[in-house]
Design an enzyme around this catalytic site. Sequence first.
Site, PDB file in Angstrom:
ATOM      1  N   ARG A   1       3.975 -10.971   3.811  1.00  0.00           N
ATOM      2  CA  ARG A   1       3.299 -10.817   2.513  1.00  0.00           C
ATOM      3  C   ARG A   1       4.312 -10.847   1.378  1.00  0.00           C
ATOM      4  NH1 ARG A   1       0.202  -5.580   3.267  1.00  0.00           N
ATOM      5  NH2 ARG A   1      -0.407  -5.765   1.100  1.00  0.00           N
TER       6      ARG A   1
ATOM      7  N   ARG B   1      -3.669   0.543   5.827  1.00  0.00           N
ATOM      8  CA  ARG B   1      -4.285  -0.784   5.873  1.00  0.00           C
ATOM      9  C   ARG B   1      -3.714  -1.607   7.007  1.00  0.00           C
ATOM     10  NH1 ARG B   1      -4.217  -3.623   0.107  1.00  0.00           N
ATOM     11  NH2 ARG B   1      -3.417  -5.310   1.404  1.00  0.00           N
TER      12      ARG B   1
ATOM     13  N   ARG C   1      -2.407 -15.669  -7.660  1.00  0.00           N
ATOM     14  CA  ARG C   1      -1.087 -15.501  -7.019  1.00  0.00           C
ATOM     15  C   ARG C   1      -0.231 -16.753  -6.999  1.00  0.00           C
ATOM     16  NH1 ARG C   1      -1.835 -10.300  -3.204  1.00  0.00           N
ATOM     17  NH2 ARG C   1      -3.832  -9.742  -4.043  1.00  0.00           N
TER      18      ARG C   1
ATOM     19  N   ARG D   1       1.811   4.295   1.808  1.00  0.00           N
ATOM     20  CA  ARG D   1       0.520   4.536   1.159  1.00  0.00           C
ATOM     21  C   ARG D   1      -0.626   4.566   2.163  1.00  0.00           C
ATOM     22  NH1 ARG D   1      -0.761  -1.197  -1.912  1.00  0.00           N
ATOM     23  NH2 ARG D   1      -0.982  -2.432  -0.030  1.00  0.00           N
TER      24      ARG D   1
ATOM     25  N   LYS E   1      -0.959  -2.374  -8.859  1.00  0.00           N
ATOM     26  CA  LYS E   1      -2.013  -3.151  -9.539  1.00  0.00           C
ATOM     27  C   LYS E   1      -3.375  -2.463  -9.368  1.00  0.00           C
ATOM     28  CE  LYS E   1      -1.526  -7.026  -7.153  1.00  0.00           C
ATOM     29  NZ  LYS E   1      -0.478  -6.717  -6.170  1.00  0.00           N
TER      30      LYS E   1
HETATM   31  P1  AMP Z   1      -4.091  -7.170  -1.536  1.00  0.00           P
HETATM   32  O1  AMP Z   1      -5.151  -6.162  -1.183  1.00  0.00           O
HETATM   33  O2  AMP Z   1      -4.109  -7.506  -2.996  1.00  0.00           O
HETATM   34  O3  AMP Z   1      -2.725  -6.774  -1.065  1.00  0.00           O
HETATM   35  O4  AMP Z   1      -4.478  -8.517  -0.761  1.00  0.00           O
HETATM   36  C1  AMP Z   1      -4.582  -8.541   0.646  1.00  0.00           C
HETATM   37  C2  AMP Z   1      -4.511  -9.956   1.170  1.00  0.00           C
HETATM   38  O5  AMP Z   1      -5.621 -10.727   0.674  1.00  0.00           O
HETATM   39  C3  AMP Z   1      -3.284 -10.740   0.745  1.00  0.00           C
HETATM   40  O6  AMP Z   1      -2.177 -10.457   1.593  1.00  0.00           O
HETATM   41  C4  AMP Z   1      -3.779 -12.183   0.901  1.00  0.00           C
HETATM   42  O7  AMP Z   1      -3.808 -12.547   2.261  1.00  0.00           O
HETATM   43  C5  AMP Z   1      -5.240 -12.085   0.457  1.00  0.00           C
HETATM   44  N1  AMP Z   1      -5.383 -12.363  -0.989  1.00  0.00           N
HETATM   45  C6  AMP Z   1      -5.720 -11.469  -1.955  1.00  0.00           C
HETATM   46  N2  AMP Z   1      -5.791 -12.067  -3.157  1.00  0.00           N
HETATM   47  C7  AMP Z   1      -5.481 -13.375  -2.955  1.00  0.00           C
HETATM   48  C8  AMP Z   1      -5.376 -14.516  -3.812  1.00  0.00           C
HETATM   49  N3  AMP Z   1      -5.583 -14.461  -5.126  1.00  0.00           N
HETATM   50  N4  AMP Z   1      -5.050 -15.716  -3.241  1.00  0.00           N
HETATM   51  C9  AMP Z   1      -4.857 -15.822  -1.926  1.00  0.00           C
HETATM   52  N5  AMP Z   1      -4.922 -14.779  -1.061  1.00  0.00           N
HETATM   53  C10 AMP Z   1      -5.239 -13.566  -1.568  1.00  0.00           C
END
Ligand code: AMP
Length: 221
Positions: A176, A165, A93, A133, A15
């Site tokens: 996750r 990360r 999400r 990654r 994404k």
């Molecule tokens: P990402 O960088 O997209 O993998 O997001 C990292 C973390 O941020 C996720 O594992 C969630 O804990 C939180 N997060 C990101 N976007 C959302 C969302 N739309 N709703 C709830 N938690 C989110």
Amino acid sequence: MKKIIIFIGPPGSGKGTQAKRLVTKYGYGHISTGDLLRALQQEQNVAPKIAAALEGMKQGELVTDWLIFELVFAEIKKCITAGRGVVLDGAIRTPAQAQGYQDFFAREGLLHEVVAIEIKLSDEVAMGRVFKRKICSKCGEIYPSATSSVIPEACTKCGGKLIVRADDNEEILRNRFKTQGESANAPLRTFYTDHKLLHTVDGESVVEKVEHDIDHILQAP
Ligand code: AMP
């Protein structure tokens, strides 16, 4: 071209990589809730209510909807006012969030501008990618294992240190995928299918093919 592009997909689906490509090509604003939340985590004096909402993120849980809405709606308004479209990367999400956004888009007269694209791949493949990654600690550039056979020592864009990360470790990752993986995304898929907004691309293809397929959807009349 539609002004609001919603990307759906598990961690590691690409994404962020695809969003950055659209930003470069079309000048859209990139709204990554993961990036916005990680930036908030780094801040010293956040309100206790926000600090509490961020706690679950460390364990791979989703953060509460109100914080997502507060962060994202303002950013969307900024971009649209400036005449730019936006790419929403992981910003939606759950069906409850999706409904909250639809209500917001309706209030802002933007419902006709929305397109949702699911980047579909199995949790197994996605998980394998995430383990390998790296990201730049300075500018957030993503170095996906799928595209780079050799990941460089430092960021090729800004020279920043490349890191894994904090939430890309095995235990948190399993959590996750429970909350954001292939089957967890099913209700979201149903939501956008019911609203006749959903398109799907094969996320297991190479990055360039995924980009081509996304372009094809966006360029369709
Ligand atoms: P990402 O960088 O997209 O993998 O997001 C990292 C973390 O941020 C996720 O594992 C969630 O804990 C939180 N997060 C990101 N976007 C959302 C969302 N739309 N709703 C709830 N938690 C989110």
